[in-house]
Design an enzyme around this catalytic site. Structure first.
Site, PDB file in Angstrom:
ATOM      1  N   GLY A 133       0.835  -1.194   0.000  1.00  0.00           N
ATOM      2  CA  GLY A 133       0.000   0.000   0.000  1.00  0.00           C
ATOM      3  C   GLY A 133       0.867   1.240   0.000  1.00  0.00           C
ATOM      4  O   GLY A 133       2.089   1.180   0.171  1.00  0.00           O
ATOM      5  N   HIS A 134       0.217   2.371  -0.222  1.00  0.00           N
ATOM      6  CA  HIS A 134       0.881   3.670  -0.134  1.00  0.00           C
ATOM      7  C   HIS A 134      -0.047   4.635   0.588  1.00  0.00           C
ATOM      8  O   HIS A 134      -1.183   4.292   0.939  1.00  0.00           O
ATOM      9  CB  HIS A 134       1.258   4.189  -1.525  1.00  0.00           C
ATOM     10  CG  HIS A 134       2.426   3.472  -2.126  1.00  0.00           C
ATOM     11  ND1 HIS A 134       3.710   3.598  -1.648  1.00  0.00           N
ATOM     12  CD2 HIS A 134       2.497   2.594  -3.165  1.00  0.00           C
ATOM     13  CE1 HIS A 134       4.523   2.849  -2.357  1.00  0.00           C
ATOM     14  NE2 HIS A 134       3.812   2.229  -3.287  1.00  0.00           N
ATOM     15  N   ASP A 164       1.862   9.245   5.286  1.00  0.00           N
ATOM     16  CA  ASP A 164       3.291   8.987   5.453  1.00  0.00           C
ATOM     17  C   ASP A 164       3.892   9.762   6.619  1.00  0.00           C
ATOM     18  O   ASP A 164       4.621   9.204   7.440  1.00  0.00           O
ATOM     19  CB  ASP A 164       4.044   9.362   4.178  1.00  0.00           C
ATOM     20  CG  ASP A 164       4.020   8.263   3.129  1.00  0.00           C
ATOM     21  OD1 ASP A 164       3.549   7.151   3.440  1.00  0.00           O
ATOM     22  OD2 ASP A 164       4.467   8.514   2.001  1.00  0.00           O
TER      23      ASP A 164
END
Length: 370
Positions: A133-134, A164
Site C-alpha cells: 500500500g501507499h 506517510d
C-alpha cells in the site's frame, strides 16, 4: 570522531534501516534534535530508488553504513551495533525482520533497553498487515480521504503528508520518545507498532467528535471546515492566483466583510441558507484584484486572509524569513528544525558521510554506564 550535533536528544543513539517514506523523515527529525543516527543502507541493486527520493534533505544529519542483511555476517554486524543503541527503526512489511533473524526477540535479547520502532502502513497485525500500500491507500481506509474534496466530485488526492508523515512518521517519533522515557525509568525496552492507518484515524479525532454529535455530515463539501463555508475556503484572484480565507469567528468575519467593502449586515455568518450567495459575492470581489494586492490589503488586520504561496514562494515570505523557517545547506534550500527549544536548540547538518564497519563499531562502542 566528534559528534557535532546539538539539541535536546544529544547522546541518544538510533539505528535507521534505510527505506523511503516515513522512516527517513522520522530519522531526519531525530537527527535534527540531536540523536546520533546511523543509517544502515543495503548494497546497490538494479532498480534501487532509495538514494534518489529526497535524499539530499531527508538523509541529512547522520552517518551511513552499508550492510548486507541477507548475509549472516551482515546480520551479526547489525546485532553488534544494536548492543550500543537506544533505538532501532525499520519500515519492512511484518515478518521480514523476523525472517532475517533481526526481529524484536533477537534484538531485545542483545539489548534489553532497546526501543524497537516499526513503521508500516497497516500495522503489524490485522488482515491487511501483509499487503502492499501507499499513503493514498492508508488514508482511504482510515476515512480521511473520503472527507477531502468538493461536493459531487471524487476525493481530492492530497500530497502524501497525511499518511506517510502526519499519521506515520510523527507517531513513530512520538512512540520512540515515549518508549525511551519508559526505558530510562524501567531499564526495559519495548516494541513500538506505528501504523499509518492508526495515526491517520487519530488525526481525525475532532471530526469523529463532530460526527458523533451531529455537527459533521459524512460527505464532502458540506461542512464548516471542508470548503463549504464561504468564510473558510480559497478564492481565485485577478491574476489567477489564490487567497485563503479562514474567518471562522464573528469578529474576524466582520473584518473580512469590511475589507471586502461589504456592509456588516449584508450576510449572517452561520446562516447556511445564505452561504451560496455569500460565496458568490466573495468570489466576484476577490477576482477584482491580484493575490498580492489582497494580501497587502488585509495584512494589518485579523480578517484571516492569506496568500496561497507556492513552495518556492514560501521560502521568501517575510514571516518565514524572520523565523528562519527555511535554511540553505550545501546550496539546497530546505526546511529548518522544528519545534524550537530555548536551551537546547536543534541543528540542521549535512549527511555526515559513509562509515566503514570498524569505524561504526568504534563510534558505537557500548559505554561503561549502559
Amino acid at each position: 570522531m566528534t559528534n557535532l550535533s546539538t539539541g535536546p536528544l544529544v547522546g541518544l543513539r538510533v539505528i535507521e534501516l534505510d527505506a523511503i517514506g516515513p522512516v527517513p523523515f522520522a530519522a531526519m527529525l531525530l537527527a535534527d534534535l540531536g540523536c546520533d543516527v546511523l543509517r544502515i543502507t543495503r548494497p546497490p541493486y538494479p532498480g534501487a530508488a532509495w538514494e534518489d527520493v529526497g535524499g539530499t534533505i531527508l538523509h541529512r544529519g547522520r552517518h551511513s553504513l552499508t550492510l548486507n542483511l541477507k548475509s549472516e555476517a551482515g546480520r551479526a554486524d547489525l546485532l553488534s551495533l544494536i548492543e550500543g543503541a537506544d533505538s532501532l527503526i525499520e519500515g519492512y512489511r511484518p515478518g521480514v525482520m523476523e525472517r532475517m533473524g533481526l526481529g524484536p526477540t533477537e534484538c531485545l535479547a542483545r539489548n534489553p533497553r532497546l526501543v524497537y520502532g516499526r513503521m508500516t502502513g497497516w500495522g503489524q497485525t490485522g488482515p491487511l498487515a501483509p499487503r502492499a500500500g501507499h499513503d493514498i491507500n492508508y488514508i482511504a481506509v482510515a476515512g480521511m480521504l473520503h472527507a477531502i474534496g468538493g461536493a459531487g466530485q471524487p476525493p481530492t488526492v492530497p500530497l502524501n503528508v497525511i499518511g506517510d508523515y502526519g499519521g506515520g512518521a510523527m507517531f513513530l517519533v512520538t512512540g520512540l520518545l515515549a518508549g525511551l522515557l519508559s526505558a530510562g525509568r524501567t531499564g526495559k525496552g519495548q516494541v513500538v507498532d506505528a501504523a499509518m492507518t492508526d495515526g491517520t484515524v487519530l488525526l481525525t479525532s475532532l471530526f469523529q467528535a463532530f460526527l458523533h454529535t451531529g455537527q459533521w455530515q459524512d460527505r464532502r463539501g458540506a461542512n464548516l471546515l471542508d470548503g463549504f463555508a464561504p468564510f473558510y475556503r480559497c478564492y481565485e484572484c485577478a491574476d489567477g492566483r489564490h487567497v485563503a480565507v479562514g474567518a471562522l469567528e464573528p469578529p474576524f468575519f466582520a473584518q473580512l466583510l469590511a475589507g471586502l467593502g461589504l456592509p456588516t449586515g449584508r450576510f449572517v455568518q452561520y446562516d447556511q441558507a445564505g452561504w451560496p450567495a455569500m460565496g458568490q459575492a466573495f468570489a466576484e470581489i476577490f477576482r477584482t484584484r491580484s493575490r498580492d494586492v489582497w494580501a497587502a490589503h488585509f495584512a494589518q488586520g485579523d480578517a484571516c486572509v492569506s496568500p496561497v504561496l507556492s513552495m518556492a514562494e514560501a521560502r521568501d515570505h517575510p514571516h518565514n524569513r524572520a523565523r528562519d523557517t527555511f535554511t540553505t545547506l550545501g546550496g539546497v534550500p530546505q526546511p529548518g528544525t522544528a519545534p524550537r527549544f530555548s536551551v537546547t536548540p536543534g541543528s540542521v547538518r549535512p549527511a555526515a558521510g559513509v562509515l566503514d564497519l570498524a569505524s561504526a563499531l568504534a563510534r558505537w562502542a557500548l559505554p561503561a554506564d549502559r
